[in-house]
Design an enzyme around this catalytic site. Structure first.
Site, mmCIF file in Angstrom:
data_model
loop_
_atom_site.group_PDB
_atom_site.id
_atom_site.type_symbol
_atom_site.label_atom_id
_atom_site.label_comp_id
_atom_site.label_asym_id
_atom_site.label_seq_id
_atom_site.Cartn_x
_atom_site.Cartn_y
_atom_site.Cartn_z
ATOM 1 N N LYS A 159 -0.443 -10.935 6.703
ATOM 2 C CA LYS A 159 -0.234 -9.639 7.334
ATOM 3 C C LYS A 159 -1.584 -9.109 7.781
ATOM 4 C CE LYS A 159 1.388 -4.903 6.348
ATOM 5 N NZ LYS A 159 1.661 -3.929 5.265
ATOM 6 N N SER B 51 0.839 -1.203 0.000
ATOM 7 C CA SER B 51 0.000 0.000 0.000
ATOM 8 C C SER B 51 0.872 1.250 0.000
ATOM 9 C CB SER B 51 -0.902 0.018 1.237
ATOM 10 O OG SER B 51 -1.629 -1.174 1.316
ATOM 11 N N ASN B 52 1.900 1.242 0.822
ATOM 12 C CA ASN B 52 2.776 2.406 0.900
ATOM 13 C C ASN B 52 3.648 2.572 -0.334
ATOM 14 O OD1 ASN B 52 2.484 3.667 3.666
ATOM 15 N ND2 ASN B 52 2.617 1.491 4.150
ATOM 16 N N GLY C 109 0.885 -5.325 10.739
ATOM 17 C CA GLY C 109 1.043 -4.210 9.812
ATOM 18 C C GLY C 109 0.606 -2.880 10.395
#
Lengths: 289, 289, 289, 289
Positions: free
Chosen positions: C164, C45-46, C189
């Site tokens: 995760k 996502s990051n 996470g």
């Protein structure tokens, strides 16, 4: 005055006619007080406080106090929707021997429950209440939540000395610990995260499952206090399934059934709560520690 | 007996000491009854019913009834969390002259409020209540909602004759209309969708804004009844901003402020509700019709 | 093969024209690989994976792998909405040197993502993927969540070896640990609960804040592994404010800003992400460890 | 240029191998174009756009356009998560003959999708797009929603000429109508409220059920346009059950099944979507108009 330790939020016993059964309550309390539980929480969510009238509430408090040794802590749930009713209930509880009151957020007028409104409500209460006020955050029921900013502000009041966080959100609980003084006591109200909550600084726990597994819950607390984290984690794993059955899965009727299966007075919950379904008995029996 | 028409869910007036002011309530009711409103809803959400004790509630009902002509309908909110308290409050309301009771879903024990639990609750109430029972769905406050299946089942009871849907969800309201007999009356409780709600079959509306704009709300109802849809849509557009100010934006304090600006008794709401912020006065004044 | 340890889900660097900057990525990776981080998570996502096309994604993977020693783990995010695109992306990642893929739940068709649908999706993927599959639960983004039943079932597949959990809900993470074999590795996470997550059995953590505070995150992991719970809890408290700034508060733009302030390549995020507001710089600078 | 009228958001047909079947798509479109539908929406949510790659998307657009008369409107869904991919897809759609693009809110980075971010995203798109941009609000999927303030601002852009609101919330839709100029066209995307939406000012509707009941949907639109509100309300009641089956209940697989039962090409949806359960066939067959 510290309230550190483990507490059961006890159910309210009813007789066959559906009225409060103070004798049964007293006998249950007597038995709980033979364990390492630090005290009793009466008239919490699990006490069906929302289903009792004011006279019944007072009768419960008196019955509980009468069955407790003086050195055990009695915490009474006194949250009402109006500030004035909350103050009145808190004063009555204190007069009946409560050492603290546990006060859930008013929530009927959700959209109006701003930080300012909550701060004003709890400040007025804390000013008027003869015993310490514990904040009670239960977002799953109320649909609103304290924030770290609100809790930090309220913790400045000398008569607001702790809180209960009832959710699986350990980030939030840890923030409440973090933004308050070290003598502000944050209690965990969500049994499946009781160990991690205490690992990040909770001062204890108020757990439905402590009604039926008081010794295990006290042992969990003691493990963490003594740094025995492996044992705490292992005990947490054993406790979680039972805890879920007597809360999220079967609610208060499940908790009362579990009490019966453990030799306590249980009995029916008050309508609109229905009896637990037939399968609950076997599931709970299998999960008892 | 039909309840078709428009009703204001009236606020409860308090005096300077914060006690129920039955005189002010009576004077307001007298004035509302000079309009085309079909009747009054007392002790609804806007009546701060959640903030009143039982004696105060009874006093409000008596004061309202005394100020109403016999041919106007008095509907009283009597929802409590327990079935027995709901029945008791409903009987008292009926004894004081209510023609119907409006009963919100119990919701403290959300996860236990299954279809079976809700059906048992309302059936027990309808069996015991001397006047018709209207179901009250307000998911934004309670966090739970009736479903078409539940409403369809409850509508079979001869003493459950209608309901109020308080949400902007017109699909749900239309389904409640659709799954119930034609004489089961569904009322809209969300002013910004009052016109579309009536267009899809609502029998009327119970609207906070009808306290301050009774004539316009009645005209909206009359437009739809007469098939004047364009006028209804146009009037709806004019009503919506005021309706939002006295509900979602500023809540009961905003509604009371709007009443004052309209020459009615308004006054303060009961804490934890705070006074409306300073800017509310100008915004509401500008939105008054 | 175990993936135990701490990983940064690295951002994707862009050049002044807004194109992927593989040189900057490589230099950042080289620097991260001088710390105790176990490896790299690319295209999470990051990593703004949702904002990259397929060619760009492949370029990122190749750049990262080229800068990593062979003995460090490369985990690549390859979740797509369709099963076939997910399989294709996973195969390409494996061919480029990923040791595992991390695959978020498809979520566009939320109401259709039943347990059966999720099990079929991940089973098809695990059958086709040359490297181990890690499940990725991020309910805050997807609006859906794995349940213990689904995870328990998927953990039976020999090529699904871990997951995760990205949420503050430690109850859920603990259940995923509890219902899976001891060699199924659950990664945390959500940085503000990394310590409690590892205390209840997480095998490591994949944390945005590990990009800017890799040594502290590794130390947190080591403390728990060695039973130094007090130090872990204390370090957690220091890490949380920074972690919140580079995730919930300022998102990827905040993370990139924090990298710049730490001497890494940062740069702009891709629109529709906007630059972090002016005040973010000082807040982040003050929170850096 | 006005787009008033009714549109089906058409599904994407796949062949036995799971690849896009442009012949089947063309045949379906030819048949839809024999009805009073104003045009076609391709690559919307129901078009499984989220499950197609860029080349497949282009092939669908070309196939649809080729089967449409020039005077019918082709609206193409071109929303992507990144602004640049959205612009690129929109330009390609316009080049292939789309008269407008329908662009859902980016939503992966929910917490960063502020009013400023959404305004910047759509402004950049509208500046770059050769055909009008229609905003697409589908909060049930994206987890975020346009507000009246954002829509009012974006409606000032000469190339943003309308929007689609996909929810049962008629208050919100009415507000979007209310805060925009009269030539800004708001389309309803939630069939069970299509009639009330048009009653409060919607310029038409984009409805999954229009794929299988095009004539009835067009008749509904015509009834409202001609002021035949009773007929509209009655037809709405007949349409709602079918509409629910092909959306909320059985999703795209249900829609494709309904098409097959109506003599159109249907076929399987792409995994992770599973086939509709066995009982769906009878339920849908019974609900077909």
């Amino acid at each position: 005055m510290s309230f550190r330790g483990v507490y059961p939020p006890i159910p309210t016993s009813f007789d066959a006619a559906g009225n409060v059964d103070t004798r049964a309550i007293g006998e249950n309390v007597t038995r709980w007080m033979r364990t390492g539980l630090r005290g009793i929480v009466a008239l919490g969510s699990n006490g069906e406080a929302a289903l009792l009238d004011e006279d019944e509430s007072d009768a419960v408090v008196n019955a509980v106090r009468a069955a407790m040794p003086d050195d055990r802590m009695l915490i009474v749930g006194t949250g009402r929707e109006s500030t004035r009713a909350t103050i009145a209930a808190s004063r009555r509880a204190a007069a009946s021997g409560a050492q603290a009151v546990l006060v859930r957020t008013p929530s009927f007028f959700k959209s109006q429950m701003t930080a300012d409104a909550l701060i004003a409500h709890y400040t007025a209460l804390a000013d008027a209440c003869p015993v310490p006020v514990l904040l009670y955050n239960l977002p799953g029921v109320t649909g609103i939540s304290f924030t770290p900013v609100i809790v930090s502000k309220l913790a400045e009041h000398p008569n607001i000395t702790g809180m209960k966080e009832t959710s699986p959100d350990i980030e939030r609980l840890a923030q409440f610990v973090s933004v308050t003084p070290s003598d502000f006591e944050v209690f965990c109200g969500w049994a499946p995260v009781a160990y991690p909550a205490m690992a990040v600084g909770a001062a204890g726990a108020i757990l439905a499952v402590a009604n039926v597994a008081p010794d295990a819950c006290v042992a969990l607390f003691d493990h963490v206090a003594a740094g025995r984290h492996q044992q705490a984690a292992a005990l947490q794993q054993r406790l979680t399934p039972l805890a879920q059955l007597v809360t999220a899965t079967y609610g208060v009727p499940g908790l009362k059934l579990a009490l019966e299966l453990s030799g306590y007075h249980g009995g029916a919950a008050r309508p609109p709560l229905l009896p637990a379904p037939a399968k609950a008995r076997d599931e709970i029996a299998a999960a008892l520690l």
